[in-house]
Structures are given as C-alpha cells and as structure tokens.
Scaffold this motif. Structure first.
Motif, short mmCIF file in Angstrom:
data_model
loop_
_atom_site.label_atom_id
_atom_site.label_comp_id
_atom_site.label_asym_id
_atom_site.label_seq_id
_atom_site.Cartn_x
_atom_site.Cartn_y
_atom_site.Cartn_z
N ARG A 1 0.87 -1.26 -0.04
CA ARG A 1 -0.10 0.01 0.03
C ARG A 1 0.88 1.14 -0.03
O ARG A 1 0.77 2.20 -0.88
CB ARG A 1 -0.83 -0.06 1.40
N GLN A 2 1.82 1.22 0.81
CA GLN A 2 2.73 2.34 1.06
C GLN A 2 3.63 2.51 -0.22
O GLN A 2 3.66 3.92 -0.69
CB GLN A 2 3.69 2.22 2.14
N LYS A 3 3.92 1.57 -0.91
CA LYS A 3 4.70 1.41 -1.99
C LYS A 3 4.08 2.03 -3.23
O LYS A 3 4.62 2.88 -4.15
CB LYS A 3 5.20 0.10 -2.34
N VAL A 4 2.88 1.65 -3.39
CA VAL A 4 2.05 1.94 -4.35
C VAL A 4 1.78 3.54 -4.25
O VAL A 4 1.77 4.30 -5.25
CB VAL A 4 0.63 1.17 -4.61
N ARG A 5 1.44 3.87 -3.17
CA ARG A 5 1.03 5.15 -2.68
C ARG A 5 2.08 6.15 -3.21
O ARG A 5 1.74 7.19 -3.97
CB ARG A 5 0.85 5.46 -1.46
N LYS A 6 3.57 5.94 -3.03
CA LYS A 6 4.66 6.50 -3.15
C LYS A 6 4.76 6.73 -4.78
O LYS A 6 5.10 7.82 -5.36
CB LYS A 6 5.97 5.72 -2.50
N TRP A 7 4.58 5.57 -5.55
CA TRP A 7 4.63 5.61 -6.84
C TRP A 7 3.73 6.48 -7.52
O TRP A 7 3.94 7.12 -8.39
CB TRP A 7 4.60 4.17 -7.37
N MET A 8 2.53 6.43 -6.80
CA MET A 8 1.57 7.32 -7.47
C MET A 8 1.65 8.77 -7.42
O MET A 8 1.16 9.51 -8.19
CB MET A 8 0.07 6.71 -7.21
N VAL A 9 2.14 9.00 -6.13
CA VAL A 9 2.31 10.55 -5.86
C VAL A 9 3.41 10.82 -6.80
O VAL A 9 3.29 11.89 -7.43
CB VAL A 9 2.82 10.67 -4.45
N GLU A 10 4.47 10.31 -7.16
CA GLU A 10 5.59 10.47 -7.99
C GLU A 10 5.07 10.68 -9.25
O GLU A 10 5.30 11.49 -10.00
CB GLU A 10 6.62 9.65 -7.96
N LEU A 11 4.07 10.09 -9.80
CA LEU A 11 3.54 9.93 -11.22
C LEU A 11 2.48 11.09 -11.13
O LEU A 11 1.94 11.03 -12.35
CB LEU A 11 3.07 8.57 -11.49
N VAL B 1 -7.64 10.98 -5.65
CA VAL B 1 -8.79 9.78 -5.74
C VAL B 1 -8.25 8.56 -6.61
O VAL B 1 -8.58 7.49 -6.21
CB VAL B 1 -10.21 10.30 -6.39
N GLU B 2 -7.66 8.96 -7.57
CA GLU B 2 -6.94 7.77 -8.42
C GLU B 2 -5.87 7.04 -7.57
O GLU B 2 -6.01 5.87 -7.53
CB GLU B 2 -6.25 8.48 -9.62
N GLN B 3 -5.14 7.74 -6.73
CA GLN B 3 -4.22 7.02 -5.83
C GLN B 3 -4.93 6.15 -4.82
O GLN B 3 -4.69 4.78 -4.85
CB GLN B 3 -3.67 8.02 -4.99
N THR B 4 -5.99 6.78 -4.08
CA THR B 4 -6.80 6.14 -3.43
C THR B 4 -7.39 4.75 -4.05
O THR B 4 -7.39 3.52 -3.29
CB THR B 4 -7.94 6.66 -2.56
N LYS B 5 -8.10 4.92 -4.96
CA LYS B 5 -8.49 3.51 -5.65
C LYS B 5 -7.37 2.73 -6.22
O LYS B 5 -7.76 1.28 -5.67
CB LYS B 5 -9.16 4.05 -7.21
N ILE B 6 -6.23 2.98 -6.60
CA ILE B 6 -5.34 1.86 -6.84
C ILE B 6 -4.67 1.21 -5.65
O ILE B 6 -4.50 0.15 -5.66
CB ILE B 6 -4.29 2.55 -7.96
N VAL B 7 -4.60 2.12 -4.60
CA VAL B 7 -3.78 1.63 -3.44
C VAL B 7 -5.04 0.59 -2.85
O VAL B 7 -4.50 -0.45 -2.26
CB VAL B 7 -3.61 2.66 -2.25
N THR B 8 -6.19 0.98 -2.91
CA THR B 8 -7.29 0.04 -2.22
C THR B 8 -7.38 -1.22 -3.08
O THR B 8 -7.34 -2.28 -2.68
CB THR B 8 -8.57 0.87 -2.30
N ALA B 9 -7.24 -1.23 -4.38
CA ALA B 9 -7.11 -2.36 -5.42
C ALA B 9 -6.09 -3.13 -4.95
O ALA B 9 -6.06 -4.29 -4.90
CB ALA B 9 -7.30 -1.91 -6.73
N ALA B 10 -4.88 -2.32 -4.79
CA ALA B 10 -3.54 -3.10 -4.46
C ALA B 10 -3.63 -3.94 -3.16
O ALA B 10 -3.28 -5.32 -3.12
CB ALA B 10 -2.40 -2.22 -4.41
N SER B 11 -4.52 -3.46 -2.35
CA SER B 11 -4.54 -3.96 -0.94
C SER B 11 -5.51 -5.05 -1.07
O SER B 11 -5.18 -6.15 -0.40
CB SER B 11 -5.16 -3.12 -0.10
N GLU B 12 -6.68 -5.00 -1.49
CA GLU B 12 -7.31 -6.20 -2.11
C GLU B 12 -6.76 -7.29 -2.84
O GLU B 12 -6.96 -8.51 -2.17
CB GLU B 12 -8.63 -5.88 -2.77
N LEU B 13 -6.07 -7.16 -3.84
CA LEU B 13 -5.25 -8.34 -4.44
C LEU B 13 -4.25 -8.78 -3.85
O LEU B 13 -3.92 -10.09 -3.90
CB LEU B 13 -5.05 -7.88 -5.99
N ALA B 14 -3.39 -7.79 -2.99
CA ALA B 14 -2.28 -8.59 -2.26
C ALA B 14 -2.93 -9.58 -1.25
O ALA B 14 -2.19 -10.65 -0.98
CB ALA B 14 -1.51 -7.34 -1.65
#
Lengths: 136, 126
Positions: free
Chosen positions: A21-31, A36-49
């Motif tokens: 979750r932290q890693k994906v968040r960091k990458w999305m901030v950098e990108l 809202v987009e960050q939150t959606k992907i971090v949430t999806a990553a959390s579910e799938l992990a």
C-alpha cells in the motif's frame, strides 16, 4: 508501450499488504495521479495482495510504470503459485467468497481500475494484472 | 506500535486510528474494543479514521463487525472522519458499511452518539 520502471515485491505475510500500500502510494504520488486515483489503486492493490496471500499461499507483486503514446500508467501484476480459481466468472461476482472476507476483492478491484486481466490455472496459480492510466 | 490506544471519555470510548493498520492490528483493535465496552460499561464508541488514507474491504468488514459486536453489548459505534477520496473509493469497491453510523467529525459524532443513546434509553423506558 514502454516500461520505464519496474520493481518486484514479495507477498508472504499480512504485513506485506501494508508495505505494498505504501509503495504503490509513493509511486502514484511521484507519477502525479490525483488523490482519488491514488486511493482507488492503493485500495485495489490492498485487496489483490490479500488475495495473493490468503488464497494463493503467497506470491509476488510487480509494479510497472508504463508510457504509451504520451500517456502514463501504473500497472500492477499479482502472481501466485496457489491452487488457482476454479470458476473465474463466479469469482468475479460480488459477494462470492471462499475466505472470510466480503467477497469484494476481485469484483471490487475490477471496478477501481481501467484495465483488469485475470488468468488462473488449477494447481498452477493465479495472475492478475491491473492498470490505471493517469487522466491528463 | 502494535496496539491502537483506546481512550475513555465520560460514557464513551474514543479511538483514533493514526497508522496504516495491518490486519493483525485490526483484529486486536476489534477484540480490545469489545472487551473495553464491557469493562468500562460505556454506551458508545467513536472511531476516528480521518488519518486513514485507505479503507479496503477488510477494514470495512472490521468496522462493521465492531459496530455489530458493540451493539450486541448495548453500545453504539460511530465512525467519523472518512476522507472524501476514501468515500468515493469504498462505494465503488462495494463496501456499504451497513449498520455502521457515520458522522463528519468527532464533534458531530459525539452529538449523534448522545442522541442515539437517548433514543435507545427512551425505547427501553428507562
């Protein structure tokens, strides 16, 4: 399509879910994805992990930055060598659960991303790829 | 930090989740809170999640379970401080937070809690 960044994260214990979750968040901030987009992907990553760990017996996640025709996207690939998903269609329905969850992991994650690809073979494992493109 | 502190404020318990909770921590919180509701004999629980950047189905389920468990023990649970981006995401994810009361912030949550406690004691005729 070009890959400009690539990293693999091991998924073995529930602490690894926080880590990704932290890693994906960091990458999305950098990108420069929106909040809202960050939150959606971090949430999806959390579910799938969590799926990878609970149902797949652990595995790995790959984070990839994609550029395609001037647009930028983040792709996440979750892979395990677990028992696989016997009925893919059923597994993608809301409320379908073999674990103790709400059964929203797969179907819910699919709604949170732009592209969703699920491959699974009995006794070989499961591979789920999600992609989110940045709105410019 | 492996435990989330629970504060007692008059007749309610206040929990502020300030860290990215891993699953075990969430389980511990659920157990601790249920235990404390009985121990402290409170009528309400306020959970502030304004620091949480992500609520996935696991956390959603935990919040629902806490609300059900405390209600069974005669205490209402209110979740406050859900971020707008989190609200958008959990709706799309399909998490409905059924049976969980929500309020914008701690102040509004306290007010809601007081009125819920009042109504439930009136219903019981006390």
């Amino acid at each position: 399509m070009k890959i400009s960044h690539n990293e693999t994260i091991h998924l073995g214990a529930s602490e690894d879910i926080s880590y990704i979750r932290q890693k994906v968040r960091k990458w999305m901030v950098e990108l420069r994805f929106s909040l809202v987009e960050q939150t959606k992907i971090v949430t999806a990553a959390s579910e799938l992990a969590r799926n990878t760990i609970e149902h797949g017996g652990g595995g790995r996640a790959q984070l990839i930055v994609l550029t395609d025709n001037g647009r930028t996207g983040l792709q996440l690939i979750f892979e395990d060598n677990g028992p696989g998903i016997p009925d893919l269609e059923l597994a993608l329905e809301d409320g379908y659960s073999t674990g103790s969850g709400l059964g929203l992991g797969l179907s819910g994650s699919k709604r949170l991303v732009d592209e969703f690809d699920l491959k699974s073979k009995p006794d070989k494992g499961t591979c789920i790829t999600i992609t989110k493109w940045r709105l410019n | 930090m492996d435990k989330i502190p629970i504060l007692k404020l008059k007749d309610l318990l206040l929990v502020t989740i300030q860290v990215d909770m891993h699953d075990r921590m969430a389980h511990t919180l659920q157990e601790d809170l249920t235990e404390r509701v009985v121990q402290d004999g409170v009528k309400g629980v306020l959970i502030d999640i304004s620091s949480l950047e992500v609520v996935d189905s696991f956390i959603g389920r935990m919040l629902g379970n806490i609300a059900s468990a405390t209600r069974t023990l005669g205490a209402e649970t209110i979740v406050v401080g859900i971020r707008p981006s989190v609200a958008i995401t959990i709706v799309e994810l399909g998490v409905t937070l059924e049976g969980v009361h929500t309020a914008l912030n701690v102040d509004k949550g306290m007010a809601l809690l007081q009125s819920l406690i009042k109504t439930s004691s009136q219903e019981k005729g006390t």
